[in-house]
Design a protein around this motif. Structure first.
Motif, PDB file in Angstrom:
ATOM      1  N   ASN A  35      90.062  66.138  46.242  1.00  0.00           N
ATOM      2  CA  ASN A  35      89.707  66.190  47.655  1.00  0.00           C
ATOM      3  C   ASN A  35      89.805  64.805  48.297  1.00  0.00           C
ATOM      4  N   SER A  36      89.281  63.792  47.626  1.00  0.00           N
ATOM      5  CA  SER A  36      89.314  62.450  48.207  1.00  0.00           C
ATOM      6  C   SER A  36      90.744  61.957  48.373  1.00  0.00           C
ATOM      7  N   THR A  37      91.607  62.298  47.431  1.00  0.00           N
ATOM      8  CA  THR A  37      93.011  61.921  47.546  1.00  0.00           C
ATOM      9  C   THR A  37      93.656  62.604  48.750  1.00  0.00           C
ATOM     10  N   LYS A  38      93.375  63.890  48.917  1.00  0.00           N
ATOM     11  CA  LYS A  38      93.975  64.654  50.020  1.00  0.00           C
ATOM     12  C   LYS A  38      93.542  64.149  51.390  1.00  0.00           C
ATOM     13  N   VAL A  39      92.292  63.698  51.500  1.00  0.00           N
ATOM     14  CA  VAL A  39      91.810  63.267  52.817  1.00  0.00           C
ATOM     15  C   VAL A  39      91.902  61.752  53.019  1.00  0.00           C
ATOM     16  N   GLY A  40      92.376  61.044  52.011  1.00  0.00           N
ATOM     17  CA  GLY A  40      92.577  59.602  52.160  1.00  0.00           C
ATOM     18  C   GLY A  40      91.325  58.771  52.002  1.00  0.00           C
ATOM     19  N   VAL A  41      90.366  59.256  51.228  1.00  0.00           N
ATOM     20  CA  VAL A  41      89.148  58.488  50.956  1.00  0.00           C
ATOM     21  C   VAL A  41      89.317  57.804  49.603  1.00  0.00           C
ATOM     22  N   PRO A  42      89.226  56.482  49.571  1.00  0.00           N
ATOM     23  CA  PRO A  42      89.360  55.786  48.292  1.00  0.00           C
ATOM     24  C   PRO A  42      88.279  56.216  47.302  1.00  0.00           C
ATOM     25  N   THR A  43      88.659  56.340  46.049  1.00  0.00           N
ATOM     26  CA  THR A  43      87.669  56.749  45.039  1.00  0.00           C
ATOM     27  C   THR A  43      86.563  55.707  44.884  1.00  0.00           C
ATOM     28  N   SER A  44      86.817  54.499  45.309  1.00  0.00           N
ATOM     29  CA  SER A  44      85.769  53.467  45.251  1.00  0.00           C
ATOM     30  C   SER A  44      84.613  53.786  46.201  1.00  0.00           C
ATOM     31  N   TRP A  45      84.817  54.684  47.149  1.00  0.00           N
ATOM     32  CA  TRP A  45      83.767  55.081  48.076  1.00  0.00           C
ATOM     33  C   TRP A  45      82.827  56.126  47.474  1.00  0.00           C
ATOM     34  N   LEU A  46      83.236  56.770  46.386  1.00  0.00           N
ATOM     35  CA  LEU A  46      82.462  57.891  45.846  1.00  0.00           C
ATOM     36  C   LEU A  46      81.010  57.548  45.510  1.00  0.00           C
ATOM     37  N   PRO A  47      80.727  56.405  44.891  1.00  0.00           N
ATOM     38  CA  PRO A  47      79.308  56.093  44.631  1.00  0.00           C
ATOM     39  C   PRO A  47      78.482  55.983  45.919  1.00  0.00           C
ATOM     40  N   LEU A  48      79.055  55.386  46.958  1.00  0.00           N
ATOM     41  CA  LEU A  48      78.342  55.283  48.231  1.00  0.00           C
ATOM     42  C   LEU A  48      78.138  56.663  48.853  1.00  0.00           C
ATOM     43  N   LEU A  49      79.183  57.481  48.847  1.00  0.00           N
ATOM     44  CA  LEU A  49      79.065  58.824  49.421  1.00  0.00           C
ATOM     45  C   LEU A  49      78.035  59.658  48.658  1.00  0.00           C
ATOM     46  N   GLY A  50      78.049  59.545  47.335  1.00  0.00           N
ATOM     47  CA  GLY A  50      77.055  60.247  46.524  1.00  0.00           C
ATOM     48  C   GLY A  50      75.645  59.762  46.818  1.00  0.00           C
ATOM     49  N   THR A  51      75.497  58.461  47.004  1.00  0.00           N
ATOM     50  CA  THR A  51      74.185  57.891  47.317  1.00  0.00           C
ATOM     51  C   THR A  51      73.677  58.395  48.665  1.00  0.00           C
ATOM     52  N   LEU A  52      74.558  58.476  49.650  1.00  0.00           N
ATOM     53  CA  LEU A  52      74.154  58.983  50.965  1.00  0.00           C
ATOM     54  C   LEU A  52      73.712  60.447  50.885  1.00  0.00           C
ATOM     55  N   LYS A  53      74.454  61.254  50.136  1.00  0.00           N
ATOM     56  CA  LYS A  53      74.077  62.665  49.973  1.00  0.00           C
ATOM     57  C   LYS A  53      72.749  62.785  49.231  1.00  0.00           C
ATOM     58  N   ALA A  54      72.585  62.009  48.180  1.00  0.00           N
ATOM     59  CA  ALA A  54      71.331  62.053  47.414  1.00  0.00           C
ATOM     60  C   ALA A  54      70.159  61.577  48.263  1.00  0.00           C
ATOM     61  N   ALA A  55      70.372  60.534  49.041  1.00  0.00           N
ATOM     62  CA  ALA A  55      69.299  60.033  49.916  1.00  0.00           C
ATOM     63  C   ALA A  55      68.921  61.090  50.954  1.00  0.00           C
ATOM     64  N   GLY A  56      69.924  61.779  51.492  1.00  0.00           N
ATOM     65  CA  GLY A  56      69.641  62.857  52.433  1.00  0.00           C
ATOM     66  C   GLY A  56      68.835  63.962  51.780  1.00  0.00           C
ATOM     67  N   ALA A  57      69.206  64.313  50.560  1.00  0.00           N
ATOM     68  CA  ALA A  57      68.491  65.364  49.834  1.00  0.00           C
ATOM     69  C   ALA A  57      67.043  64.954  49.563  1.00  0.00           C
ATOM     70  N   VAL A  58      66.839  63.727  49.131  1.00  0.00           N
ATOM     71  CA  VAL A  58      65.477  63.239  48.860  1.00  0.00           C
ATOM     72  C   VAL A  58      64.664  63.217  50.153  1.00  0.00           C
ATOM     73  N   GLY A  59      65.292  62.787  51.241  1.00  0.00           N
ATOM     74  CA  GLY A  59      64.597  62.775  52.528  1.00  0.00           C
ATOM     75  C   GLY A  59      64.196  64.173  52.974  1.00  0.00           C
ATOM     76  N   LEU A  60      65.099  65.148  52.791  1.00  0.00           N
ATOM     77  CA  LEU A  60      64.752  66.534  53.122  1.00  0.00           C
ATOM     78  C   LEU A  60      63.578  67.013  52.273  1.00  0.00           C
ATOM     79  N   LEU A  61      63.613  66.672  51.001  1.00  0.00           N
ATOM     80  CA  LEU A  61      62.526  67.079  50.106  1.00  0.00           C
ATOM     81  C   LEU A  61      61.199  66.452  50.530  1.00  0.00           C
ATOM     82  N   LEU A  62      61.243  65.195  50.929  1.00  0.00           N
ATOM     83  CA  LEU A  62      60.024  64.555  51.434  1.00  0.00           C
ATOM     84  C   LEU A  62      59.503  65.272  52.670  1.00  0.00           C
TER      85      LEU A  62
END
Length: 122
Positions: A35-62
């Motif tokens: 997916n990241s290749t198809k949309v032009g997102v560098p794989t180096s961004w994946l840890p940041l994107l994962g962190t943002l999603k996880a932070a959103g999930a934790v915030g929702l849980l709070l």
């Protein structure tokens, strides 16, 4: 009372979905790499994107656990995140995985509505 339970169920669903998506980013799942290749997102961004999603999930849980303003802020962040993701898909003319991204966006919108409804009901 039933509305509040529904709000919490929707929000917990968004938590689970975003933790799944974050884990897929962190583990560089094959579909994430494709997916990241198809949309032009560098794989180096994946840890940041994962962190943002996880932070959103934790915030929702709070938010579900009683820190309502954090829940609302997390839902707003996830809505904006997935709007940006949809933009990347549209820009790349990628229409296969965009359906999943729109699903995550709609779940984030539902969590935002639920978070606001819980805040108003209290």
């Amino acid at each position: 009372m039933a509305v509040l339970i529904l709000c919490e169920v929707v929000t917990v669903g968004a938590v689970v979905a975003n933790m799944y998506a974050a884990t897929a980013d962190f583990t560089r799942a094959n579909f994430v790499l494709a997916n990241s290749t198809k949309v032009g997102v560098p794989t180096s961004w994946l840890p940041l994107l994962g962190t943002l999603k996880a932070a959103g999930a934790v915030g929702l849980l709070l938010g579900v656990l009683g820190v309502r303003y954090i829940g609302v802020a997390a839902a707003v962040g996830l809505v904006l995140f997935f709007l940006g993701a949809i933009g990347f898909h549209v820009r790349a003319h990628e229409h296969h995985f965009v359906n999943t991204t729109v699903g995550y966006f709609l779940l984030a919108v539902a969590a935002l509505v639920a978070s606001i409804a819980q805040e108003v009901a209290r």
